[in-house]
Design an enzyme around this catalytic site. Structure first.
Site, PDB file in Angstrom:
ATOM      1  N   HIS A   1       0.826  -1.203   0.000  1.00  4.81           N
ATOM      2  CA  HIS A   1       0.000   0.000   0.000  1.00  4.81           C
ATOM      3  C   HIS A   1       0.869   1.266   0.000  1.00  4.81           C
ATOM      4  CE1 HIS A   1      -3.733   2.242   1.200  1.00  4.81           C
ATOM      5  NE2 HIS A   1      -2.845   3.064   1.713  1.00  4.81           N
ATOM      6  N   GLU A   2       1.802   1.321   0.929  1.00  4.10           N
ATOM      7  CA  GLU A   2       2.642   2.522   1.022  1.00  4.10           C
ATOM      8  C   GLU A   2       3.542   2.658  -0.205  1.00  4.10           C
ATOM      9  OE1 GLU A   2       1.826   4.709   3.149  1.00  4.10           O
ATOM     10  OE2 GLU A   2       0.551   3.374   4.344  1.00  4.10           O
TER      11      GLU A   2
ATOM     12  N   HIS B   1       1.645   4.465  -2.843  1.00  2.56           N
ATOM     13  CA  HIS B   1       1.682   5.920  -2.645  1.00  2.56           C
ATOM     14  C   HIS B   1       3.033   6.479  -3.113  1.00  2.56           C
ATOM     15  CE1 HIS B   1      -2.028   6.676  -0.482  1.00  2.56           C
ATOM     16  NE2 HIS B   1      -1.756   5.807   0.467  1.00  2.56           N
TER      17      HIS B   1
ATOM     18  N   GLU C   1      -4.916   7.519  -3.031  1.00  2.00           N
ATOM     19  CA  GLU C   1      -5.397   6.258  -2.477  1.00  2.00           C
ATOM     20  C   GLU C   1      -5.689   5.250  -3.600  1.00  2.00           C
ATOM     21  OE1 GLU C   1      -4.971   6.192   0.652  1.00  2.00           O
ATOM     22  OE2 GLU C   1      -5.941   4.340   1.254  1.00  2.00           O
TER      23      GLU C   1
HETATM   24 ZN    ZN Z   1      -3.156   5.178   1.958  1.00  2.00          ZN
END
Ligand code: ZN
Length: 500
Positions: free
Chosen positions: A264-265, A268, A294
């Site tokens: 997830h990170e 980003h 997101e």
């Molecule tokens: Zn996030």
């Protein structure tokens, strides 16, 4: 005019640098700073933040913008300069409408509010937090009113996170989505429960760390321009296009959580590493909005990381790393385990099928509070009844209910919907990408992600924050944010897993 433009860009570069310095201090605070250094760090951060604010709201900036705003209209609207001037004029306009007295009062009330929220959560006593939240709602109502006229009192708050987006647009999307998500959940609940017990046994931290690094390196996260460290709450932060860092955490009882959080990170971070270098030292070297940001993290975490194709390549590697835990677990069992649907009380632990429902509930409550149709004192009871209605579970305590999220204690209202919108954008982009890369799944099954990342670089990343989120999504997919692609994705995935 060139001279004024140069002066403007120099001022913006310096303000951006100060913001990056602040981010670096913040990163250190959450990773390596000694626990006893809070006061020293607080002083430095306050000085840097004060300097940034003074420079941004200075008369010099106002004068430059007065000359440059009409000039921007003569430029190609897609050019870096036109987008930069437009963006700064928008932010400057917003920040000069808010009186300094409001800013200091807000800072004071949120500091107190956060402490009260921590105490209220620890003692499971909503009454401790109630007066602070009442004050914060009043302050947010006052904030919105600085931006009159508006269509809806929530619009100015939402605009802070999704520039240009209207409350009515979000409500229309969520109203279409909610009944379909509730229905899907009902169908899944009628099916046998999936066994994921193999995810709730200990996995050693070093093995988890190494596996996560291997995955995100293959994704294309550039460790030459970034690094990963440990932090209590995982986050991504950027000190420039060539220094974008991520953090992760390890939970001994939930092995999958570190891995998916790392993906997830990294999602980003790859977004920010992919911004065009022509936008360096400007606030455009950033994501278009929270939702678009997101969409990138969720895409790598879910559409890639929880897909069958992904594990086709990575599962044998994972078993090699953890033979004791997984030797007797088939790839299919594992795939079903990481996609198990289970209505739960806590948003941050929610699966793909239930997550948006947690968000819709919060948005409805935020709007009702701001409109004044819901009183803070009635919040816990309304929270619980909506949980029952949407998810079929009722929190036994306020700690697991209305007190679970940090956002409101910091006065962050308007933020929640961006999480769900991000999910929708991820599926919408995915559909467009499949049109250009028909064998995408086969590539993922071979552990190849360069075409995928290249597509995102070209269509999303390079533009940074040049375009408003709805404008960007429409440019790339042909429409503004829509609920259908995400619903189609969820239906397709879970029909197969749960035999619906
Ligand atoms: Zn996030």
């Amino acid at each position: 005019m060139q001279e004024k433009l140069d002066k403007f860009k120099q001022l913006i570069a310096e303000i951006t640098d100060l913001g990056r310095a602040e981010a670096l201090l913040g990163w250190d605070q959450q990773t390596y700073m000694p626990r006893g250094s809070a006061e020293d760090r607080g002083n430095i951060l306050e000085t840097v933040a004060g300097l940034t604010h003074t420079m941004f709201t200075s008369k010099e900036m106002g004068d430059l913008l007065a000359d440059l705003a009409p000039y921007a209209d003569t430029l190609d609207p897609d050019s870096d300069d036109a987008c930069l001037i437009k963006r700064i004029a928008h932010d400057y306009g917003k920040s000069t409408r808010v009186p300094t007295e409001w800013v200091s009062e807000f800072a004071r009330v949120t500091t107190m509010g956060q402490m009260a929220w921590e105490e209220a959560k620890a003692s499971d006593d909503f009454e401790v937090f109630r007066p602070h939240l009442e004050k914060l709602v009043q302050l947010r109502q006052a904030y919105a009113n600085f931006f009159k006229p508006f269509d809806h009192i929530y619009d100015p708050l939402l605009d802070d996170f999704e520039p240009g987006m209207k409350t009515s647009e979000v409500q229309a999307i969520f109203n279409a989505l909610r009944p379909q998500q509730v229905e899907l959940l009902k169908e899944i609940a009628a099916k046998p429960v999936i066994d994921d017990s193999f995810l709730h046994i200990p996995y050693d931290e070093k093995g988890q760390w190494d596996f996560g690094i291997d995955v995100i390196t293959r994704f294309g996260y550039d460790f030459n321009r970034g690094r990963q460290d440990k932090a209590v709450h995982p986050f991504t932060t950027s000190f420039g296009i060539d220094d974008v860092r991520i953090t992760t955490r390890f939970d001994p009882d939930r092995a999958a959580s570190a891995l998916f959080s790392t993906m997830h990170e990294a999602g980003h971070a790859m977004y920010e590493q992919g911004v065009s270098k022509t936008l360096r030292r400007t606030p455009l070297a950033n994501g278009a909005s929270m939702a678009v940001h997101e969409s990138q993290s969720r895409m790598w975490e879910n559409l890639v990381g929880r897909s069958r194709a992904f594990w086709q390549f990575f599962y044998p590697r994972l078993v090699k790393q953890f033979p004791g835990q997984l030797a007797n677990v088939s790839q299919e069992q594992f795939y079903r385990g990481i996609n198990k649907v289970e209505p739960s009380l806590i948003r941050v632990e929610a699966d793909e099928a239930t997550y948006n429902l947690h968000i819709m509930l919060r948005l409805e409550l935020e709007i009702a509070l701001l409109e004044g149709s819901l009183q803070v004192g009635d919040l816990p009871q309304v929270w619980n009844s909506k949980m029952e209605e949407y998810l079929g579970v009722v929190p036994p305590t306020n700690r697991e209910g209305v007190l679970q999220d940090v956002h409101w204690s910091g006065g962050m209202m308007g933020y929640f919907p961006t999480y769900a919108l991000g999910n929708l954008v991820s599926a919408q982009l995915w559909d467009s990408m499949l049109g250009d890369i028909p064998n995408l799944e086969a590539q993922i099954g071979e552990g190849k992600f360069d075409e995928l990342l290249g597509w995102m670089r070209t269509n999303i990343h390079q533009h940074g924050a040049k375009f408003e989120p709805q404008v960007l999504v429409k440019r790339v997919t042909g429409t503004t944010i829509q609920p259908e692609p995400y619903m189609k994705y969820l239906r397709g995935k879970y029909s197969e897993i749960y035999n619906l």
